[in-house]
Design a protein around this motif. Structure first.
Motif, PDB file in Angstrom:
ATOM      1  N   ARG A  94       0.851  -1.189   0.000  1.00  9.28           N
ATOM      2  CA  ARG A  94       0.000   0.000   0.000  1.00  9.28           C
ATOM      3  C   ARG A  94       0.888   1.242   0.000  1.00  9.28           C
ATOM      4  O   ARG A  94       1.345   1.688   1.058  1.00  9.28           O
ATOM      5  N   PRO A  95       1.151   1.802  -1.169  1.00  6.79           N
ATOM      6  CA  PRO A  95       2.000   2.991  -1.204  1.00  6.79           C
ATOM      7  C   PRO A  95       1.364   4.160  -0.461  1.00  6.79           C
ATOM      8  O   PRO A  95       0.139   4.258  -0.351  1.00  6.79           O
ATOM      9  N   ALA A 187     -15.865  -2.514  -5.854  1.00 10.05           N
ATOM     10  CA  ALA A 187     -16.233  -2.038  -4.515  1.00 10.05           C
ATOM     11  C   ALA A 187     -15.087  -1.213  -3.954  1.00 10.05           C
ATOM     12  O   ALA A 187     -13.917  -1.466  -4.255  1.00 10.05           O
ATOM     13  N   MET A 188     -15.423  -0.229  -3.142  1.00 14.03           N
ATOM     14  CA  MET A 188     -14.433   0.666  -2.545  1.00 14.03           C
ATOM     15  C   MET A 188     -14.569   0.639  -1.033  1.00 14.03           C
ATOM     16  O   MET A 188     -15.691   0.662  -0.496  1.00 14.03           O
ATOM     17  N   PHE A 189     -13.407   0.601  -0.350  1.00 17.84           N
ATOM     18  CA  PHE A 189     -13.371   0.516   1.101  1.00 17.84           C
ATOM     19  C   PHE A 189     -12.453   1.593   1.667  1.00 17.84           C
ATOM     20  O   PHE A 189     -11.383   1.867   1.101  1.00 17.84           O
ATOM     21  N   ILE A 190     -12.849   2.182   2.762  1.00 16.73           N
ATOM     22  CA  ILE A 190     -11.986   3.097   3.524  1.00 16.73           C
ATOM     23  C   ILE A 190     -11.891   2.558   4.940  1.00 16.73           C
ATOM     24  O   ILE A 190     -12.920   2.319   5.600  1.00 16.73           O
ATOM     25  N   ASP A 191     -10.650   2.314   5.369  1.00 12.93           N
ATOM     26  CA  ASP A 191     -10.393   1.693   6.677  1.00 12.93           C
ATOM     27  C   ASP A 191     -11.193   0.401   6.836  1.00 12.93           C
ATOM     28  O   ASP A 191     -11.719   0.096   7.924  1.00 12.93           O
ATOM     29  N   ALA A 244      -6.217  12.078   6.099  1.00  9.71           N
ATOM     30  CA  ALA A 244      -4.872  11.601   6.387  1.00  9.71           C
ATOM     31  C   ALA A 244      -4.921  10.589   7.521  1.00  9.71           C
ATOM     32  O   ALA A 244      -5.655  10.761   8.495  1.00  9.71           O
ATOM     33  N   GLY A 245      -4.161   9.505   7.367  1.00 10.81           N
ATOM     34  CA  GLY A 245      -4.141   8.437   8.352  1.00 10.81           C
ATOM     35  C   GLY A 245      -5.044   7.279   7.990  1.00 10.81           C
ATOM     36  O   GLY A 245      -4.944   6.203   8.597  1.00 10.81           O
ATOM     37  N   GLN A 246      -5.932   7.454   7.006  1.00  6.67           N
ATOM     38  CA  GLN A 246      -6.824   6.382   6.599  1.00  6.67           C
ATOM     39  C   GLN A 246      -6.219   5.555   5.465  1.00  6.67           C
ATOM     40  O   GLN A 246      -5.256   5.959   4.820  1.00  6.67           O
ATOM     41  N   THR A 247      -6.803   4.390   5.241  1.00  2.73           N
ATOM     42  CA  THR A 247      -6.408   3.542   4.116  1.00  2.73           C
ATOM     43  C   THR A 247      -7.569   3.426   3.144  1.00  2.73           C
ATOM     44  O   THR A 247      -8.738   3.488   3.540  1.00  2.73           O
ATOM     45  N   ALA A 248      -7.230   3.262   1.872  1.00  3.63           N
ATOM     46  CA  ALA A 248      -8.227   3.058   0.827  1.00  3.63           C
ATOM     47  C   ALA A 248      -7.905   1.758   0.106  1.00  3.63           C
ATOM     48  O   ALA A 248      -6.736   1.437  -0.120  1.00  3.63           O
ATOM     49  N   CYS A 260      -3.923   1.796  -0.777  1.00  2.62           N
ATOM     50  CA  CYS A 260      -2.925   2.807  -0.460  1.00  2.62           C
ATOM     51  C   CYS A 260      -3.199   3.369   0.920  1.00  2.62           C
ATOM     52  O   CYS A 260      -4.274   3.173   1.494  1.00  2.62           O
ATOM     53  N   ARG A 261      -2.194   4.075   1.458  1.00  2.23           N
ATOM     54  CA  ARG A 261      -2.321   4.762   2.733  1.00  2.23           C
ATOM     55  C   ARG A 261      -2.275   6.266   2.464  1.00  2.23           C
ATOM     56  O   ARG A 261      -1.489   6.731   1.642  1.00  2.23           O
ATOM     57  N   ILE A 262      -3.104   7.013   3.134  1.00  2.83           N
ATOM     58  CA  ILE A 262      -3.220   8.441   2.921  1.00  2.83           C
ATOM     59  C   ILE A 262      -2.465   9.177   4.045  1.00  2.83           C
ATOM     60  O   ILE A 262      -2.654   8.874   5.225  1.00  2.83           O
ATOM     61  N   GLU A 263      -1.616  10.104   3.640  1.00  2.68           N
ATOM     62  CA  GLU A 263      -0.890  10.908   4.618  1.00  2.68           C
ATOM     63  C   GLU A 263      -0.986  12.382   4.238  1.00  2.68           C
ATOM     64  O   GLU A 263      -1.228  12.730   3.090  1.00  2.68           O
ATOM     65  N   SER A 264      -0.763  13.232   5.229  1.00  5.24           N
ATOM     66  CA  SER A 264      -0.790  14.670   5.007  1.00  5.24           C
ATOM     67  C   SER A 264       0.515  15.130   4.380  1.00  5.24           C
ATOM     68  O   SER A 264       1.595  14.632   4.731  1.00  5.24           O
TER      69      SER A 264
END
Length: 265
Positions: A94-95, A187-191, A244-248, A260-264
Motif C-alpha cells: 500500500r504505497p 467495490a471501494m473501502f476506507i479503513d 490523512a491516516g486512513q487507508t483506501a 494505499c495509505r493516505i498521509e498529510s
C-alpha cells in the motif's frame, strides 16, 4: 476583457494555484475570477502545466453531472497526473499517497488504460481500443488546497489539475480484450468499511469512451499523447472523501485488490 488580459488573468490564477500546491497553503477562496467554461479552465491548466515543468505520466478523466452538460458543452473533464505522483501498488503493498490538509481529499476506484501509439484518427469508444496496450485496476487520489474545489462547477475543478494528486497502479487485467469490463463489479473501502459499489455501466460509454474523449480533447489543445501515458478513466463507485491516516482499498471483480495509505503533505 481583451485576449491579452484574459491570458494574463489565466496565468495569474495558475501561478496562485501552483504556489498553493507547492507551499501546501490552504485556499479559503478561489484565487481569482472563477472560470466560466472548460476552455477558460484549460487555459489556466495549460499555464500551470507549463510553469510546473514536471513530466506528465497520465491524465485523469472525470464526469460532468448531467444537469451541467448543456452549460459546459460536454460530459467529461480532464487534468494531468504527473509522473512523480504515480505509484505502483500492483504487488499488494500500500504505497503512501499524500494529500492537502486542510483542503479537499478523496480516493476513487478506477480502471486505468495505458496508451501505446496514438494516431490522428477520429476515435470513438470502439476504435480507441487499438491504441491501448494495457489495462489495470487502480485508485486515483483527488486532492486540492482549495477545499471547495468541487462545489463551484466542473470548470473550477478542471482548472486546478482536475483535482488530481496522484495515481496508484494496481494489478493488470490480463484478459482485458475479452473481459466484460462494463459489468465488472467494483467495490471501494476506507479503513476496511465499504463506502461504495457499482459497475462501469454507470460510466457513460465506459472507460474506452473516456480514453477516446481524452484523445480528442488533448488533440484540440495541441498536447501529444506519448506511448506509456495512463488514463484514469473515471470514478466507478463515486468520489469518496478521505482523511490523512486512513487507508483506501478497491476490489475489482471480487478478486483483484489495490490499496494505499493516505498521509498529510
Amino acid at each position: 476583457m481583451t485576449k491579452m488580459s484574459a491570458n494574463s488573468e489565466a496565468e495569474n490564477v495558475a501561478q496562485a494555484l501552483l504556489a498553493a500546491r507547492a507551499k501546501k497553503t490552504p485556499l479559503t477562496s478561489y484565487p481569482g475570477a472563477m472560470p466560466d467554461s472548460l476552455a477558460d479552465a484549460y487555459a489556466i491548466q495549460d499555464h500551470a502545466i507549463r510553469l510546473d515543468g514536471r513530466q506528465i505520466g497520465g491524465w485523469k478523466v472525470g464526469r460532468i453531472a448531467a444537469e451541467l452538460v448543456g452549460r459546459y458543452g460536454g460530459n467529461r473533464l480532464t487534468g494531468p497526473i504527473f509522473s512523480d505522483e504515480i505509484r505502483d501498488g500492483s504487488a499488494g503493498d500500500r504505497p503512501v499517497m499524500p494529500v492537502f490538509v486542510p483542503g479537499f481529499a478523496a480516493a476513487e476506484a478506477e480502471i486505468l488504460l495505458r496508451f501505446g501509439a496514438v494516431g490522428d484518427g477520429d476515435y470513438d469508444a470502439d476504435t480507441i481500443r487499438d491504441c491501448i496496450d494495457e489495462v489495470r485496476t487502480g485508485i486515483e487520489i483527488a486532492s486540492s488546497p482549495f477545499a471547495e474545489i468541487n462545489l463551484h462547477g466542473p470548470a473550477v475543478t478542471a482548472s486546478d489539475y482536475g483535482n488530481n494528486k496522484g495515481l496508484v497502479l494496481g494489478p493488470p487485467i490480463a484478459d482485458w480484450r475479452d473481459a466484460d469490463l462494463i459489468r465488472m463489479p467494483v467495490a471501494m473501502f476506507i479503513d476496511g468499511a465499504q463506502v461504495g459499489a457499482a459497475t462501469m455501466e454507470t460510466m457513460l460509454d465506459g472507460p474506452f469512451g473516456s480514453a477516446a474523449f481524452l484523445a480528442r480533447t488533448l488533440r484540440a489543445r495541441g498536447i501529444p499523447i506519448a506511448p506509456g501515458t495512463w488514463v484514469s478513466a473515471g470514478a466507478v463507485t463515486g468520489v469518496h472523501e478521505i482523511r490523512a491516516g486512513q487507508t483506501a482499498e478497491a476490489l475489482f471483480d471480487g478478486k483483484i485488490r489495490v490499496g494505499c495509505r493516505i498521509e498529510s503533505l
